[in-house]
Design a protein around this motif. Structure first.
Motif, PDB file in Angstrom:
ATOM      1  N   CYS A 187       0.809  -1.312   0.041  1.00  0.00           N
ATOM      2  CA  CYS A 187       0.106   0.064   0.048  1.00  0.00           C
ATOM      3  C   CYS A 187       0.796   1.278  -0.015  1.00  0.00           C
ATOM      4  O   CYS A 187       2.083   1.680   0.663  1.00  0.00           O
ATOM      5  CB  CYS A 187      -0.905  -0.063   1.232  1.00  0.00           C
ATOM      6  SG  CYS A 187      -2.087   1.515   1.368  1.00  0.00           S
ATOM      7  N   THR A 188       0.444   2.212  -0.647  1.00  0.00           N
ATOM      8  CA  THR A 188       1.544   3.373  -0.900  1.00  0.00           C
ATOM      9  C   THR A 188       1.215   4.540   0.146  1.00  0.00           C
ATOM     10  O   THR A 188       1.757   5.598   0.322  1.00  0.00           O
ATOM     11  CB  THR A 188       1.263   4.138  -2.537  1.00  0.00           C
ATOM     12  OG1 THR A 188      -0.121   4.248  -2.545  1.00  0.00           O
ATOM     13  CG2 THR A 188       1.605   3.185  -3.417  1.00  0.00           C
ATOM     14  N   HIS A 189       0.407   4.162   1.200  1.00  0.00           N
ATOM     15  CA  HIS A 189       0.045   5.167   2.420  1.00  0.00           C
ATOM     16  C   HIS A 189       1.086   4.812   3.469  1.00  0.00           C
ATOM     17  O   HIS A 189       1.858   5.814   3.473  1.00  0.00           O
ATOM     18  CB  HIS A 189      -1.372   4.639   2.798  1.00  0.00           C
ATOM     19  CG  HIS A 189      -1.772   5.567   3.877  1.00  0.00           C
ATOM     20  ND1 HIS A 189      -1.997   5.079   5.216  1.00  0.00           N
ATOM     21  CD2 HIS A 189      -1.634   7.043   3.914  1.00  0.00           C
ATOM     22  CE1 HIS A 189      -2.485   6.171   5.897  1.00  0.00           C
ATOM     23  NE2 HIS A 189      -2.029   7.362   5.464  1.00  0.00           N
ATOM     24  N   LEU A 190       1.173   3.594   3.996  1.00  0.00           N
ATOM     25  CA  LEU A 190       2.170   3.342   5.007  1.00  0.00           C
ATOM     26  C   LEU A 190       2.827   2.035   4.710  1.00  0.00           C
ATOM     27  O   LEU A 190       3.350   1.580   5.817  1.00  0.00           O
ATOM     28  CB  LEU A 190       1.433   3.439   6.281  1.00  0.00           C
ATOM     29  CG  LEU A 190       1.037   4.921   6.740  1.00  0.00           C
ATOM     30  CD1 LEU A 190       0.646   4.803   8.153  1.00  0.00           C
ATOM     31  CD2 LEU A 190       2.184   5.827   6.757  1.00  0.00           C
ATOM     32  N   GLY A 191       2.658   1.365   3.673  1.00  0.00           N
ATOM     33  CA  GLY A 191       3.411   0.201   3.624  1.00  0.00           C
ATOM     34  C   GLY A 191       2.817  -1.013   3.993  1.00  0.00           C
ATOM     35  O   GLY A 191       3.612  -2.055   4.054  1.00  0.00           O
ATOM     36  N   CYS A 192       1.547  -1.115   4.396  1.00  0.00           N
ATOM     37  CA  CYS A 192       0.924  -2.328   4.512  1.00  0.00           C
ATOM     38  C   CYS A 192       0.610  -3.226   3.405  1.00  0.00           C
ATOM     39  O   CYS A 192       0.917  -2.871   2.280  1.00  0.00           O
ATOM     40  CB  CYS A 192      -0.403  -2.086   5.224  1.00  0.00           C
ATOM     41  SG  CYS A 192      -0.411  -1.019   6.586  1.00  0.00           S
ATOM     42  N   VAL A 193       0.306  -4.235   3.489  1.00  0.00           N
ATOM     43  CA  VAL A 193      -0.026  -5.325   2.349  1.00  0.00           C
ATOM     44  C   VAL A 193      -1.501  -5.498   2.135  1.00  0.00           C
ATOM     45  O   VAL A 193      -2.060  -6.088   3.059  1.00  0.00           O
ATOM     46  CB  VAL A 193       0.792  -6.791   2.776  1.00  0.00           C
ATOM     47  CG1 VAL A 193       0.222  -7.507   1.310  1.00  0.00           C
ATOM     48  CG2 VAL A 193       2.192  -6.746   2.712  1.00  0.00           C
TER      49      VAL A 193
END
Length: 170
Positions: free
Chosen positions: A113-119
């Protein structure tokens, strides 16, 4: 009278000392510069080949590349049509589906995810693509951000089709 000075032993010693000093300096500097190159294990991670022969339409596989998950989705014709029918004005980060997928049937992107790096989770969310449960970002069937705090689409890595059954990432 000649303006040429005769060669002296001192001139020879000065030239020889300079040459030996330059070779010595190069011999000292070279190992320091060479050690900054990546080692073999890092070079091995630079690219990976993935067998996609067993992936059925509508399914996604996840592989690791450079320590990150990469989603490889074999899209159905409905998913392709849906992704291509979206108007650019509706997108937070406008990008055509044709620019994201070299072969319309296959979507390859870094699964972060380009928000905070979650999958993000596959086949979830409001647009039948991916959903990031951490902060609520919704991605469509082309991996483009449609809703939520993520500022950009999921990244498409450099990849190529080696043959009909293999993709090389990196």
């Amino acid at each position: 009278m000649s303006d040429k000075k005769p060669k002296k032993r001192r001139d020879f010693l000065f030239t020889a000392t300079t040459a030996v000093g330059a070779v010595g300096a190069a011999a000292v500097v070279w190992p320091m510069v060479d050690q900054m190159n990546p080692d073999a294990s890092v070079k091995a991670l630079a690219s990976t080949e993935v067998d996609i022969s067993s992936v059925q339409p509508g399914n996604t596989i996840t592989v690791l590349w450079r320590g990150k998950p990469v989603f490889i989705r074999r899209r159905t014709q409905e998913e392709i049509d849906e992704a291509r029918s979206v108007k650019m004005e509706e997108l937070i980060h406008p990008e055509k589906d044709e620019d994201r997928a070299k072969n319309p049937e296959w979507l390859v992107m870094i699964g972060v995810c380009t928000h905070l790096g979650c999958v993000p989770l596959n086949d979830k969310g409001d647009y039948n693509g991916w959903f990031c449960p951490c902060h609520g970002s919704h991605y469509d069937t082309s991996g483009r951000i449609r809703k939520g705090p993520a500022p950009w689409n999921m990244e498409v890595p450099k990849y190529e089709f080696v043959n009909a059954n293999t993709i090389k990432i990196g």
